[in-house]
Design an enzyme around this catalytic site. Structure first.
Site, PDB file in Angstrom:
ATOM      1  N   SER A  38       0.798  -1.224   0.000  1.00 39.58           N
ATOM      2  CA  SER A  38       0.000   0.000   0.000  1.00 39.58           C
ATOM      3  C   SER A  38       0.833   1.276   0.000  1.00 39.58           C
ATOM      4  O   SER A  38       0.329   2.341  -0.350  1.00 39.58           O
ATOM      5  CB  SER A  38      -0.941   0.022   1.210  1.00 39.58           C
ATOM      6  OG  SER A  38      -0.211  -0.104   2.416  1.00 39.58           O
ATOM      7  N   ASP A 327      -4.181   7.708   8.113  1.00 39.02           N
ATOM      8  CA  ASP A 327      -5.297   6.835   8.493  1.00 39.02           C
ATOM      9  C   ASP A 327      -4.937   5.776   9.529  1.00 39.02           C
ATOM     10  O   ASP A 327      -5.682   4.838   9.735  1.00 39.02           O
ATOM     11  CB  ASP A 327      -5.859   6.146   7.247  1.00 39.02           C
ATOM     12  CG  ASP A 327      -4.805   5.322   6.519  1.00 39.02           C
ATOM     13  OD1 ASP A 327      -3.661   5.236   7.013  1.00 39.02           O
ATOM     14  OD2 ASP A 327      -5.116   4.741   5.465  1.00 39.02           O
ATOM     15  N   HIS A 330      -0.892   4.796   6.851  1.00 39.62           N
ATOM     16  CA  HIS A 330      -0.269   5.478   5.723  1.00 39.62           C
ATOM     17  C   HIS A 330      -0.023   6.956   6.016  1.00 39.62           C
ATOM     18  O   HIS A 330      -0.705   7.549   6.843  1.00 39.62           O
ATOM     19  CB  HIS A 330      -1.137   5.293   4.473  1.00 39.62           C
ATOM     20  CG  HIS A 330      -1.522   3.871   4.262  1.00 39.62           C
ATOM     21  ND1 HIS A 330      -2.736   3.345   4.692  1.00 39.62           N
ATOM     22  CD2 HIS A 330      -0.838   2.836   3.706  1.00 39.62           C
ATOM     23  CE1 HIS A 330      -2.781   2.055   4.400  1.00 39.62           C
ATOM     24  NE2 HIS A 330      -1.652   1.721   3.812  1.00 39.62           N
TER      25      HIS A 330
END
Length: 361
Positions: A38, A327, A330
């Site tokens: 991610s 979040d 990240h």
């Protein structure tokens, strides 16, 4: 205070310069392939599984959700824009309309090296690349234009940023610290296999990021059952495991430089960059480095697994806020831009190699 203001002004200038680069003519020489998780996913999860990634993700710069887990651009976006190259399209994005002339992004949220042969493990990403390359060269041979040719694949930069989920997931499965550390050689072996597979396909330019300080991520701190923290409030065991992984990765890349004689293998110390940003957040104009901008629950970490960013009930900081974490896992666009600027300085690269080294053939 004047120093903080200067740091913030320089950072804002750095961020604001990228949209101007993005509007200029693309650098047709820059071909990049990305493999990872991610930290680098520019929409692979949304494209590959249809998984919804809602606003406020993407609210900065894009002003819409693009499948990135951030309020704006990721580190890879800033690196591409530093070359005056277009942003990378996810390999799995069927409706992008892209010919992938500047490369492709195989990174997908949640990816790890192990177990193999599950979506979207590193070896699966490599298999996808091999299929992509074979099909692209078929199209080029049949006369199709705007596709990467064999020279383009040889001269491309191959970025690998993976391994973080292997460590974090191991802790999440309640493995002991010793058990987590015992898995590190197998993780590094998968990265070695990936690099050698790419090398055997003609790749010669590799750019490898190590793992960041996982113990400083609000989500992991919040969910950890045993909260043994350091002076910053970060989970000591997670960061220790990340450092051991990074040592093993550095050793691997040093070995590959001797084995792959005609290859350039660059190691980038992301851990030091991110740890410095968190430890010295105020110096860089940030606050609350261990608290998520978008989440639920308020201080100290603003993270609740039942109400995550973009889901009903979430709370989000103001757009001008100076948060490091977006979040719970990240980074924000502002933090990503700072990390990118450090990467581009070459101060954290071994060997010290400019990011644009692969653009001249």
């Amino acid at each position: 205070m004047a120093f903080h203001s200067l740091s913030l002004s320089l950072l804002l200038l750095f961020i604001s310069s990228f949209p101007l680069l993005a509007l200029a003519k693309w650098n047709q020489d820059a071909v990049i392939f990305v493999f990872g998780d991610s930290n680098s996913d520019t929409g692979g999860l949304a494209s590959g599984l249809g998984f919804p990634i809602n606003l406020p993700n993407g609210r900065t710069f894009f002003h819409r959700s693009t499948g990135r887990l951030s309020d704006g651009r990721l580190i890879i976006d800033f690196l591409c824009q530093s070359l005056n190259a277009s942003l990378l399209t996810p390999y799995l994005d069927a409706l992008s309309g892209s010919t992938f002339s500047n490369g492709a992004n195989f990174a997908v949220v949640g990816s790890a090296t192990l177990p193999k042969f599950v979506p979207f493990a590193l070896n699966i990403q490599i298999m996808q690349f091999l299929h992509f390359k074979a099909r692209t060269l078929e199209l080029a041979a049949s006369g199709a234009t705007n596709h990467i040719n064999d020279a383009g694949f040889r001269n491309a930069l191959y970025i690998i940023d993976i391994g973080q989920n292997d460590i974090a997931d191991s802790f999440a499965k309640n493995l002991s610290y010793a058990q987590v550390v015992k898995r590190i050689p197998a993780v590094v072996a998968e990265i070695e296999s990936a690099i050698k597979s790419l090398y055997n396909e003609g790749a010669r330019k590799f750019w490898v990021h190590n793992a960041g300080p996982l113990g400083c991520l609000p989500k992991l701190i919040s969910l950890a059952q045993k909260k043994v923290v350091d002076s910053l409030g970060c989970l000591s065991s997670y960061n220790s495991a990340a450092r051991l992984f990074n040592e093993a990765l550095l050793h691997l890349l040093q070995k590959l430089r001797t084995e792959l004689k005609d290859a350039t293998v660059v190691h980038v110390d992301i851990y030091t960059i991110k740890h410095d940003l968190i430890a010295n957040a105020a110096k860089y104009g940030f606050s609350n480095p261990l608290m998520a901008c978008c989440g639920f629950g308020g201080p100290p970490h603003n993270f609740d697994n039942r109400v995550t960013c973009g889901q009903p009930g979430y709370q989000v900081c103001g757009e001008g806020s100076r948060y490091v974490n977006w979040d719970g896992i990240h980074f924000t666009e502002a933090a990503n831009s700072m990390v990118a600027s450090k990467i581009l300085s070459t101060d954290y690269s071994t060997p010290r190699t400019p990011f644009n080294f692969f653009c001249s053939h």
